[in-house]
Scaffold this motif. Structure first.
Motif, PDB file in Angstrom:
ATOM      1  N   TYR A  21       0.883  -1.238   0.049  1.00  0.00           N
ATOM      2  CA  TYR A  21      -0.125   0.037  -0.075  1.00  0.00           C
ATOM      3  C   TYR A  21       0.869   1.166  -0.061  1.00  0.00           C
ATOM      4  O   TYR A  21       1.962   1.387   0.913  1.00  0.00           O
ATOM      5  N   THR A  52     -11.429  -1.744   6.517  1.00  0.00           N
ATOM      6  CA  THR A  52     -10.687  -2.793   7.559  1.00  0.00           C
ATOM      7  C   THR A  52      -9.382  -2.378   8.143  1.00  0.00           C
ATOM      8  O   THR A  52      -9.267  -2.133   9.332  1.00  0.00           O
ATOM      9  N   ASP A 317      -8.985  -9.366  -3.848  1.00  0.00           N
ATOM     10  CA  ASP A 317      -8.518  -8.621  -4.279  1.00  0.00           C
ATOM     11  C   ASP A 317      -8.702  -8.197  -5.903  1.00  0.00           C
ATOM     12  O   ASP A 317      -8.609  -9.361  -6.607  1.00  0.00           O
TER      13      ASP A 317
HETATM   14  P1  AMP Z   1     -11.711  -3.376   2.655  1.00  0.00           P
HETATM   15  O1  AMP Z   1     -12.560  -2.276   2.526  1.00  0.00           O
HETATM   16  O2  AMP Z   1     -11.217  -3.424   4.112  1.00  0.00           O
HETATM   17  O3  AMP Z   1     -12.504  -4.757   2.516  1.00  0.00           O
HETATM   18  O4  AMP Z   1     -10.631  -3.551   1.840  1.00  0.00           O
HETATM   19  C1  AMP Z   1     -10.491  -3.602   0.332  1.00  0.00           C
HETATM   20  C2  AMP Z   1      -9.111  -4.214  -0.209  1.00  0.00           C
HETATM   21  O5  AMP Z   1      -8.439  -2.893  -0.420  1.00  0.00           O
HETATM   22  C3  AMP Z   1      -8.495  -5.122   0.506  1.00  0.00           C
HETATM   23  O6  AMP Z   1      -8.062  -6.074  -0.153  1.00  0.00           O
HETATM   24  C4  AMP Z   1      -7.074  -4.445   1.014  1.00  0.00           C
HETATM   25  O7  AMP Z   1      -5.968  -5.516   1.219  1.00  0.00           O
HETATM   26  C5  AMP Z   1      -7.185  -3.406  -0.093  1.00  0.00           C
HETATM   27  N1  AMP Z   1      -6.437  -2.114   0.718  1.00  0.00           N
HETATM   28  C6  AMP Z   1      -6.763  -1.395   1.892  1.00  0.00           C
HETATM   29  N2  AMP Z   1      -6.128  -0.284   2.128  1.00  0.00           N
HETATM   30  C7  AMP Z   1      -5.354   0.001   1.006  1.00  0.00           C
HETATM   31  C8  AMP Z   1      -4.375   0.832   0.592  1.00  0.00           C
HETATM   32  N3  AMP Z   1      -4.219   1.841   1.344  1.00  0.00           N
HETATM   33  N4  AMP Z   1      -4.083   0.868  -0.643  1.00  0.00           N
HETATM   34  C9  AMP Z   1      -4.108  -0.300  -1.396  1.00  0.00           C
HETATM   35  N5  AMP Z   1      -5.097  -1.106  -1.300  1.00  0.00           N
HETATM   36  C10 AMP Z   1      -5.664  -1.011  -0.035  1.00  0.00           C
END
Ligand code: AMP
Length: 462
Positions: A21, A52, A317
């Motif tokens: 990230y 999350t 992902d």
């Molecule tokens: P969530 O909304 O928590 O289900 O996250 C969605 C996806 O985004 C997950 O697969 C995380 O691994 C990815 N993710 C979370 N934060 C970041 C970030 N800052 N940059 C890129 N990907 C992210």
């Protein structure tokens, strides 16, 4: 803005870097400083926004700040549950706990996931060894509490994740019971994709002068998702799906059906046509669901067929393809479904196979999302000119008389009985003692199902 500016410590920043990230998502940029300050939080964010990490990263940091330095030999003394994260589904609980482990991998904190459908004893053994962060579904949590195998008296941070889903799934009483056994003094974070009156009431009860954060519903624009409708003959859907998967050489496709048995039948059909597929729904054992999900994530399984309930909380992902084998009868579910693709900036494709019967649902979806989804017929799979729309039977509900109207009076037909064969619904209280007319004529069954009714067979509690 980068993660360093948000005030996170080096071991957490290292874990973030290892995930690749680079910049915080909008929810993270707002939630992380707010949670680090120690106050309560009400956040409007749905899956796919990075929520999350938005609560896990600051939660880890706050727990570390309150963790005494290890004694001689690195011993930490007795470990008590200091953070509780409640999620609506088992899948989401497992994924959140995986995130806790990923982001906390350079910290001496321990975590555990707890849900129903698996044995109690291993969970009891795990609890005895000491857990800092517990991620749980409400049902099993309360089971442990009742048996006296769980001590929540040291909880300092409480997260209610996907609160709207929890209410949809009928968990309100369980949530209230959990709140009653938590210490009064704690930091509480509530995440919800939508803010109904029920959610507001819950927030009033749980939160003390919370910070408010709302990030744009990524669905409203869905710029990174290419949406398409393939109009198709009612009995050619399976064939068309197999054709699209073969022709496009698709390797990771999440396919949605409305009902469990439909999911099973479709997975069988695909397997018979050289496409590896599994169905995932509430009737499957936890082991089977976990296996299907991990095979799908690893690429060993080409297609995962899911119902809306089962798909909640599934985080994969950058899923390239989502297919609505059947459109959902609740338009919001369409938005949730297609939100599984094109995540974190990646481009994804959401395809809907729509037969004449479902035009009614398509109309509602286009109204909700304020888009007109391009139609593209696939030669050889179109409906013949003679095909007519038929009502859709969902459990005990019949929706629509086909085509574009949700219902033309009557409604509430019995399963398997097309509307045109139904007799008029019996009038309630037709003959009352005393011969008084009823105050109001009997209302026909509601044509538009409410959210809580959208799945006639909601899964039992986690
Ligand atoms: P969530 O909304 O928590 O289900 O996250 C969605 C996806 O985004 C997950 O697969 C995380 O691994 C990815 N993710 C979370 N934060 C970041 C970030 N800052 N940059 C890129 N990907 C992210």
């Amino acid at each position: 803005m980068n993660f360093k500016d948000l005030g996170l410590s080096e071991p957490i920043l290292r874990a973030i870097r290892e995930q690749g990230y680079e910049t915080p998502t909008p929810i993270q940029a707002q939630a992380i400083p707010a949670v680090l300050q120690g106050g309560d939080l009400l956040a409007g964010a749905q899956t796919g926004t990075g929520k999350t990490a938005g609560f896990t990263l600051p939660l880890l940091q706050r727990l570390m700040q309150a963790t005494p330095a290890p004694g001689p030999g690195g011993a930490r003394g007795r470990v008590a549950i200091r953070a509780l994260i409640l999620t609506p589904t088992r899948e989401l609980a497992a994924q959140v706990e995986e995130s806790v482990r990923t982001y906390g991998q350079h910290l001496p904190l321990s975590s555990m996931v707890m849900f129903g459908g698996v044995g109690m004893q291993p969970q009891i053994d795990r609890l005895r060894r000491g857990v800092d962060i517990l991620v749980a579904t409400p049902g099993r949590l309360l089971d442990h509490h009742q048996q006296g195998t769980l001590n929540l008296s040291q909880v300092q941070i409480f997260v209610l994740d996907e609160a709207d889903r929890m209410l949809d799934m009928g968990f309100i009483h369980d949530i209230k019971k959990v709140l009653a056994i938590l210490p009064a003094r704690k930091q509480s974070l509530l995440f919800s994709a939508t803010f109904s009156d029920d959610i507001k009431a819950l927030a009033d009860r749980l939160l003390d002068r919370p910070a408010l954060i709302e990030v744009a519903r990524r669905n409203a624009t869905a710029e990174t998702i290419a949406q398409k409708v393939h109009p198709v003959a009612r009995d050619k859907k399976k064939e068309l799906l197999a054709h699209l998967i073969h022709a496009g050489d698709w390797h990771q496709v999440l396919v949605f059906t409305r009902m469990k048995h439909g999911a099973n039948r479709l997975a069988e059909y695909l397997n018979e046509h050289d496409i590896t597929a599994m169905a995932i729904h509430g009737n499957k054992s936890q082991t089977a669901r976990t296996k299907a999900l991990s095979d799908f994530k690893s690429g060993a399984l080409q297609v995962l067929v899911a119902t809306d309930i089962a798909a909640r909380g599934i985080d994969i992902d950058q899923l390239p393809h989502v297919v609505n084998f059947e459109l959902p009868n609740v338009p919001e579910d369409y938005v949730h479904r297609i939100g599984r693709t094109g995540r974190a900036g990646a481009r994804g494709e959401a395809i809907s196979l729509v037969c004449l019967d479902e035009e009614i649902f398509l109309k509602d979806i286009e109204k909700l999302t304020r888009t007109s989804i391009p139609r593209e017929a696939v030669p050889g799979f179109e409906a013949p000119p003679s095909e007519r729309a038929e009502p859709i039977v969902l459990g005990r509900m019949t929706i629509g008389v086909g085509g574009t109207r949700r219902n033309a009076g009557g409604g509430g037909g019995r399963a398997g009985q097309p509307a045109h064969q139904r007799t008029a619904p019996p009038r309630a209280h037709a003959a009352r003692p005393g011969g008084n007319p009823p105050a109001r004529p009997a209302r026909p069954a509601q044509a538009t199902p409410s959210r809580s009714r959208h799945n006639p067979n909601p899964r039992g509690r986690g």
